[in-house]
Design a protein around this motif. Structure first.
Motif, mmCIF file in Angstrom:
data_model
loop_
_atom_site.group_PDB
_atom_site.id
_atom_site.type_symbol
_atom_site.label_atom_id
_atom_site.label_comp_id
_atom_site.label_asym_id
_atom_site.label_seq_id
_atom_site.Cartn_x
_atom_site.Cartn_y
_atom_site.Cartn_z
ATOM 1 N N HIS A 215 -86.920 2.029 -44.933
ATOM 2 C CA HIS A 215 -85.693 1.550 -44.703
ATOM 3 C C HIS A 215 -84.688 2.581 -45.850
ATOM 4 N N ARG A 216 -84.682 3.054 -46.464
ATOM 5 C CA ARG A 216 -83.754 3.438 -47.328
ATOM 6 C C ARG A 216 -83.770 5.122 -46.492
ATOM 7 N N GLN A 217 -84.967 5.666 -46.499
ATOM 8 C CA GLN A 217 -85.198 7.108 -47.016
ATOM 9 C C GLN A 217 -86.555 6.991 -45.589
ATOM 10 N N PRO A 218 -86.399 6.864 -44.373
ATOM 11 C CA PRO A 218 -87.543 7.449 -43.513
ATOM 12 C C PRO A 218 -87.873 8.425 -43.597
ATOM 13 N N GLY A 219 -89.291 8.592 -43.424
ATOM 14 C CA GLY A 219 -89.886 9.465 -42.753
ATOM 15 C C GLY A 219 -91.179 10.308 -41.990
ATOM 16 N N THR A 220 -91.983 11.160 -42.097
ATOM 17 C CA THR A 220 -92.273 10.811 -40.987
ATOM 18 C C THR A 220 -94.034 10.591 -41.177
ATOM 19 N N ASP A 221 -93.966 9.332 -42.061
ATOM 20 C CA ASP A 221 -95.564 9.151 -41.999
ATOM 21 C C ASP A 221 -95.441 7.674 -41.013
ATOM 22 N N LEU A 222 -96.879 7.157 -41.305
ATOM 23 C CA LEU A 222 -97.060 5.796 -40.354
ATOM 24 C C LEU A 222 -96.330 4.746 -40.723
ATOM 25 N N THR A 223 -96.328 4.588 -42.290
ATOM 26 C CA THR A 223 -95.420 3.507 -42.210
ATOM 27 C C THR A 223 -93.977 3.511 -41.527
ATOM 28 N N THR A 224 -93.124 5.099 -41.325
ATOM 29 C CA THR A 224 -91.966 4.561 -40.958
ATOM 30 C C THR A 224 -92.100 4.526 -39.304
ATOM 31 N N LYS A 225 -93.016 5.372 -38.771
ATOM 32 C CA LYS A 225 -93.645 4.912 -37.051
ATOM 33 C C LYS A 225 -94.121 3.531 -36.654
ATOM 34 N N LEU A 226 -94.420 2.550 -37.847
ATOM 35 C CA LEU A 226 -95.063 1.582 -37.093
ATOM 36 C C LEU A 226 -92.925 0.987 -37.344
ATOM 37 N N MET A 227 -91.981 1.230 -38.238
ATOM 38 C CA MET A 227 -91.210 0.518 -38.208
ATOM 39 C C MET A 227 -90.161 0.954 -36.942
ATOM 40 N N GLN A 228 -90.514 2.151 -36.992
ATOM 41 C CA GLN A 228 -89.516 2.297 -35.739
ATOM 42 C C GLN A 228 -89.421 2.631 -34.289
ATOM 43 N N HIS A 229 -91.098 1.672 -34.411
ATOM 44 C CA HIS A 229 -91.750 1.554 -33.251
ATOM 45 C C HIS A 229 -90.803 0.946 -32.394
ATOM 46 N N LYS A 230 -90.852 0.848 -30.613
ATOM 47 C CA LYS A 230 -89.855 0.292 -29.750
ATOM 48 C C LYS A 230 -89.730 -0.873 -29.620
ATOM 49 N N ALA A 231 -91.723 -1.909 -30.243
ATOM 50 C CA ALA A 231 -92.181 -3.292 -30.471
ATOM 51 C C ALA A 231 -91.296 -4.119 -30.699
ATOM 52 N N GLN A 232 -90.223 -2.802 -32.002
ATOM 53 C CA GLN A 232 -89.611 -3.490 -33.090
ATOM 54 C C GLN A 232 -90.084 -4.707 -34.311
ATOM 55 N N LEU A 233 -91.024 -4.285 -34.639
ATOM 56 C CA LEU A 233 -91.531 -5.087 -35.315
ATOM 57 C C LEU A 233 -91.191 -5.652 -36.875
ATOM 58 N N THR A 234 -91.658 -6.918 -36.882
ATOM 59 C CA THR A 234 -90.638 -7.079 -37.851
ATOM 60 C C THR A 234 -91.138 -6.752 -39.381
ATOM 61 N N ASP A 235 -90.845 -6.147 -40.378
ATOM 62 C CA ASP A 235 -91.053 -5.965 -41.945
ATOM 63 C C ASP A 235 -92.504 -6.441 -42.336
ATOM 64 N N GLU A 236 -92.582 -8.393 -41.871
ATOM 65 C CA GLU A 236 -93.717 -8.611 -42.280
ATOM 66 C C GLU A 236 -94.861 -7.948 -41.694
ATOM 67 N N GLU A 237 -94.810 -8.153 -39.894
ATOM 68 C CA GLU A 237 -95.233 -7.726 -39.236
ATOM 69 C C GLU A 237 -95.963 -6.028 -39.390
ATOM 70 N N VAL A 238 -95.178 -5.020 -40.233
ATOM 71 C CA VAL A 238 -95.626 -3.952 -40.310
ATOM 72 C C VAL A 238 -96.211 -3.588 -42.026
ATOM 73 N N LEU A 239 -95.970 -4.460 -42.609
ATOM 74 C CA LEU A 239 -96.447 -5.080 -43.850
ATOM 75 C C LEU A 239 -98.274 -5.067 -43.329
ATOM 76 N N HIS A 240 -98.495 -6.992 -42.412
ATOM 77 C CA HIS A 240 -99.965 -6.984 -42.356
ATOM 78 C C HIS A 240 -100.436 -5.965 -41.052
ATOM 79 N N GLN A 241 -99.974 -4.803 -40.502
ATOM 80 C CA GLN A 241 -100.490 -3.644 -39.648
ATOM 81 C C GLN A 241 -101.435 -2.431 -40.763
ATOM 82 N N LEU A 242 -100.557 -2.502 -41.657
ATOM 83 C CA LEU A 242 -100.715 -1.911 -42.261
ATOM 84 C C LEU A 242 -101.465 -2.543 -43.995
#
Length: 455
Positions: A215-242
């Motif tokens: 959230h503070r320092q987005p990158g080009t990694d999978l975590t950032t891509k999931l967080m920025q996806h148009k599906a607008q995943l919650t943080d909990e959803e991002v965590l469990h996809q990881l």
């Protein structure tokens, strides 16, 4: 009649007269095919205990497995339907809970919820550059092989020192973990598969901190891509996809690397198969995810001679389905990709192509660095893990001619290869702590990143 008689030889302990067949323990681990053979004798599916006190219906037929995997109208994946869990009948400390318990991710979702979460995963994975991923695998392989160089006197355990560690390094890098967080992610996911108390909490806390960092320092990694996806995943959803990507991408890939290496080397220490063929043989005959994919019928339904009850878990034995005698008679006429090791239908593994490539590249890198690699134990004498979930070797002892493997790292890579910086609130403390720690005190990912950066 004779076929049925032959299939029932060596009935495992726990036959129907004495309770369900256990899909765990030394007897099952030593010869799971004997158990699968007897279960096939019982029908398209049979009642087993996937863990002590946890009964499930296990599907062993290829055609029946494919039917269930593709029939999402009747067979749902949301384990909140699990009758025994809802009735408090599953032991609270059961190893089945971390594997089968509900998580808000694509694996345990249905319908529109599944489509939304899966699309976020598929789109994020599509941003991974294949050449860069291959390079990550090769760098991880080079580092791990360098660690069992001349000091091992030409002996190593490929399973323990290579196959089990390489996917962890690759995924920590793909997720954009800074070194210390990568160490904790690795400790957490490794502990879950080893049944270590508190491992689930360690992994959850590490991934939550990783998400906060992005959230503070987005990158080009999978975590950032999931967080920025148009599906607008919650943080909990991002965590469990990881968590899903980690659990589905590390242990099964490690199993595939180990088994494929053993098949390639053969009992005589001679290459009998092209590497890709060895991987396909692993996926067909030694399915890395052996028994999984919980399904919950929405109403009672007949499957062969069995009644599958609504809300009772139905698991797919990918291992038994792939070796179904009714299939193997005509298997050579099918595509090499027709195995079920990556699942099928709407819930098929979204990362099957990267997983295959990682496995092939890892085996090739090992054989390139150690061209006279040979097994010290015949394939038939190798030991397999006793659990129901994964078909994985306990160890793969090998020998090779000791030589000075590269002890120094390649030049540091720029751009997407670099891990994201540490959170700014820990930016000063983390490097100082790493500097104080000896190489032995650092975690696996910290040591790898230090090596990669030429430290």
């Amino acid at each position: 009649m004779d076929q049925h008689h032959d299939s029932s030889q060596g009935i495992p302990a726990g036959c129907p007269a004495h309770g369900n067949i256990p899909l765990y323990g030394a007897q099952f681990g030593a010869d799971p095919e004997a158990t699968y053979g007897y279960l096939r004798y019982l029908g398209l599916s049979a009642a087993v205990d996937i863990a002590p006190g946890v009964p499930v219906e296990l599907v062993t037929s290829y055609d029946a497995a494919l039917y269930i995997l593709q029939n999402t109208e009747i067979f749902r994946r949301d384990s909140r339907r699990w009758n025994a869990m809802n009735q408090g009948l599953v032991p609270a400390d059961s190893p089945a809970i971390p594997m089968m318990g509900y998580r808000p991710n694509a694996l345990f979702s249905d319908g529109a919820a599944h489509a939304r979460l899966r699309q976020a995963v598929v789109d994020s994975l599509a941003t991974v550059n294949e050449l860069q991923l291959r390079r990550k695998v090769q760098q991880s392989a080079q580092y791990l092989i360098s660690q069992f160089g001349t000091e091992t006197r030409g002996n190593a355990d490929v399973m323990v020192s290579y196959a089990m560690q390489l996917p962890l390094l690759v995924f920590s890098d793909l997720f954009g973990c800074p070194p210390e967080l990568g160490d904790r992610v690795i400790a957490g996911i490794s502990g879950i598969f080893q049944g270590t108390p508190g491992a689930n909490e360690i992994l959850g806390a590490a991934l939550a901190e990783l998400i906060a960092l992005k959230h503070r320092q987005p990158g080009t990694d999978l975590t950032t891509k999931l967080m920025q996806h148009k599906a607008q995943l919650t943080d909990e959803e991002v965590l469990h996809q990881l968590v899903t990507l980690l659990s589905g991408g590390t242990a099964p890939t490690a199993a595939a690397i180990g088994t494929s290496t053993a098949l390639y080397l053969g009992d005589e220490g001679q290459a009998a198969l092209p590497v890709e063929d060895a991987v396909y043989q692993t996926l067909w005959n030694y399915a890395p995810i052996a028994n999984y994919a919980g399904h919950y019928p929405i109403h009672d339904i007949e499957l062969g001679d069995r009644i599958l009850r609504a809300g009772d878990p139905v698991l797919i034995s990918f291992a038994a389905a792939n070796t179904d005698p009714k299939l193997t008679q005509h298997r050579e006429q099918r595509s090499p990709k027709a195995h079920l090791s990556f699942g099928a239908g709407p819930h098929a593994c979204p990362a099957k192509d990267p997983a295959f490539m990682i496995t092939v590249t890892a085996v090739e890198a090992l054989l390139t660095e150690l061209p006279d690699l040979a097994m010290r134990v015949p394939f038939k004498d190798l030991q397999w893990a006793e659990g129901p979930w994964s078909r994985t070797l306990v160890g793969l002892p090998v020998q090779f001619t000791p030589r000075a493997l590269a002890a120094t790292s390649p030049a540091p890579t720029a751009g997407p290869q670099q891990s994201a910086p540490a959170p700014h609130h820990a930016a000063a403390a983390a490097p100082q702590a790493a500097a104080r720690a000896t190489p032995q005190q650092r975690g696996l990912y910290s040591r790898f990143r230090a090596w990669l950066n030429g430290e």
